[in-house]
Motif scaffolding. Structure first.
Motif, PDB file in Angstrom:
ATOM      1  N   ILE A 158       0.846  -1.198   0.000  1.00 47.27           N
ATOM      2  CA  ILE A 158       0.000   0.000   0.000  1.00 47.27           C
ATOM      3  C   ILE A 158       0.884   1.253   0.000  1.00 47.27           C
ATOM      4  CG2 ILE A 158      -1.640   1.379   1.348  1.00 47.27           C
ATOM      5  CD1 ILE A 158      -2.867  -1.178   2.364  1.00 47.27           C
ATOM      6  N   GLY A 159       1.864   1.268   0.916  1.00 52.25           N
ATOM      7  CA  GLY A 159       2.731   2.441   1.059  1.00 52.25           C
ATOM      8  C   GLY A 159       3.531   2.741  -0.191  1.00 52.25           C
ATOM      9  N   LEU A 160       4.099   1.693  -0.795  1.00 54.18           N
ATOM     10  CA  LEU A 160       4.889   1.890  -2.020  1.00 54.18           C
ATOM     11  C   LEU A 160       3.997   2.381  -3.156  1.00 54.18           C
ATOM     12  CD1 LEU A 160       7.180  -1.261  -1.847  1.00 54.18           C
ATOM     13  CD2 LEU A 160       7.946   1.117  -1.768  1.00 54.18           C
ATOM     14  N   GLY A 161       2.811   1.778  -3.275  1.00 55.40           N
ATOM     15  CA  GLY A 161       1.885   2.202  -4.331  1.00 55.40           C
ATOM     16  C   GLY A 161       1.409   3.627  -4.140  1.00 55.40           C
ATOM     17  N   ILE A 162       1.043   3.960  -2.901  1.00 55.45           N
ATOM     18  CA  ILE A 162       0.541   5.308  -2.614  1.00 55.45           C
ATOM     19  C   ILE A 162       1.639   6.354  -2.766  1.00 55.45           C
ATOM     20  CG2 ILE A 162      -0.248   6.777  -0.706  1.00 55.45           C
ATOM     21  CD1 ILE A 162      -2.088   4.554   0.173  1.00 55.45           C
TER      22      ILE A 162
END
Length: 411
Positions: A158-162
């Motif tokens: 989630i963090g990398l994508g966001i």
């Protein structure tokens, strides 16, 4: 057992703990990679909100429908995800979600009216619901390292994508507001191919649910007070979260590039804290206490944004700093939900996500309307009140959720 045997067992246990997060089957990494691309779609739109408003002659509250329709459809669809996945399988559900995201993001790129675009974002939300809920279940059930580490891996995706999404959205959005929509569609094609070849069907079959999930299961799960408390807490907190996501771009006074870099900083802090800081807080202070502190600090950050809305530097720094608070909280609350009630994790995730995204559906349009009716300060102040209310709500219901740390200690 001999002393040397004890030492060997301890050494093996330590090695498993240290290497556990990275020692995953190929299927977990396939979902992880697809998850990064899927979650890019959330932040990808942020830098182009003011541009869409300008090009389509729309107000901030009308543009905020891009988030409201997305979250509203996602909230309702979450109730069906377990039922669908238990019938067609995890892999097919993930692939179906990816196809729907790709289709509706492409159609969004060719649309010319704000209400049509808002409706298409609803279709995008349907695809995301199928992917997001199933991805969490897939990573947790296929992982070899226990629930806590699997959730950390999910939050890392989630963090990398966001974090990458806004940067890409800013760059593509500087060319045209349509660019990010076509960008998501293209990335989803890559995710589709990756999942087909990297996620073996036998891995999913081995870990498939023993019984088919019914539509009533998430509602039955809500009989557990702990799950409802965490779901309503997330609902209140998401009102603040999506107020920041949907309305902050309008008061920072930045172009697409600038907004992309601000939300890149926000996303990087979110990714780093969700993976590295949240587990430390959890071990030292406990899940519920750590979550309450993070929520309190986020509420105060939104309050600062509401007081100094006319000072762009304060808003920019607050947005970036909030990434650290949100990263910690996302991991903490997701871990709590997975250990909250004696129901299947997919069912718990569906019930929790339904409650959570109701807040995400209310917040964007409410923020836009509050700004139109009153002034730009009010959305952030109201958002802060809802987040601080979530802290009070957790405190009043603490006896229903304090067991989550003991439930998770075995993993």
């Amino acid at each position: 057992m001999s002393r040397s045997g004890n030492a060997a067992a301890k050494a093996n246990s330590a090695d498993a703990y240290e290497a556990g997060l990275l020692q995953q089957p190929r299927s977990v990494w396939a979902v992880f990679f697809a998850g990064i691309i899927a979650f890019m779609g959330i932040g990808l739109v942020d830098p182009i909100l003011p541009a869409i408003a300008e090009k389509m002659h729309a107000t901030p509250s009308e543009v905020s429908m891009l988030f409201t329709s997305y979250n509203a459809v996602m909230a309702i669809a979450m109730l069906f995800t377990g039922m669908i996945a238990s019938r067609i399988g995890v892999k097919k559900t993930l692939l179906t979600g990816i196809v729907i995201i790709a289709l509706f993001s492409f159609l969004g790129g060719v649309s010319n009216h704000i209400w049509v675009l808002g409706g298409l974002r609803g279709g995008w939300g349907l695809g995301n619901a199928l992917f997001v809920a199933t991805a969490l279940t897939a990573i947790v059930s296929l992982s070899r390292s226990g629930v806590t580490k699997a959730i950390i891996l999910y939050e890392a995706a989630i963090g990398l994508g966001i974090s990458v999404g806004p940067l890409l959205g800013g760059e593509l959005g500087a060319i045209s507001w349509r660019g990010p929509f076509f960008g998501v569609a293209s990335l989803m094609v890559i995710a589709f191919i990756a999942l087909i070849f990297l996620m073996p069907a036998e891995a999913v079959t081995t870990n498939a649910p023993k019984k088919k999930t019914s539509l009533s299961d998430p509602f039955r799960a809500m009989k557990h007070r702990s799950l409802v408390v965490l779901g309503l807490t997330a609902c209140l907190y998401n009102i603040g979260f999506f107020t920041l996501m949907a309305y902050a771009p309008f008061v920072m006074g930045l172009d697409e590039h600038g907004l992309g870099y601000v939300f890149l900083g926000w996303g990087v802090l979110l990714a780093v804290t969700s993976v590295f800081m949240a587990p430390i807080l959890q071990r030292k202070f406990g899940t519920v206490k750590s979550m309450s502190v993070m929520l309190g600090l986020f509420g105060l950050t939104l309050l600062a944004m509401g007081i100094w809305t006319n000072t762009p530097a304060v808003v920019i720094v607050s947005v970036i700093f909030s990434g650290a608070l949100l990263g910690n909280n996302n991991t903490l609350i997701t871990t709590a939900v997975m250990n909250a009630a004696p129901v299947e994790r997919s069912t718990a995730s569906a019930a929790y996500s339904f409650l959570r995204f109701i807040g995400g559906a209310i917040a964007p349009v409410m923020a836009g309307k509050l700004a139109e009716w009153f002034n730009p300060h009010v959305p952030f102040i109201v958002g802060a009140c809802f987040v601080l209310l979530s802290v009070v709500f957790v405190f009043l219901n603490r006896r229903h959720v304090m067991h989550v740390d003991h439930a998770g200690s075995g993993h």
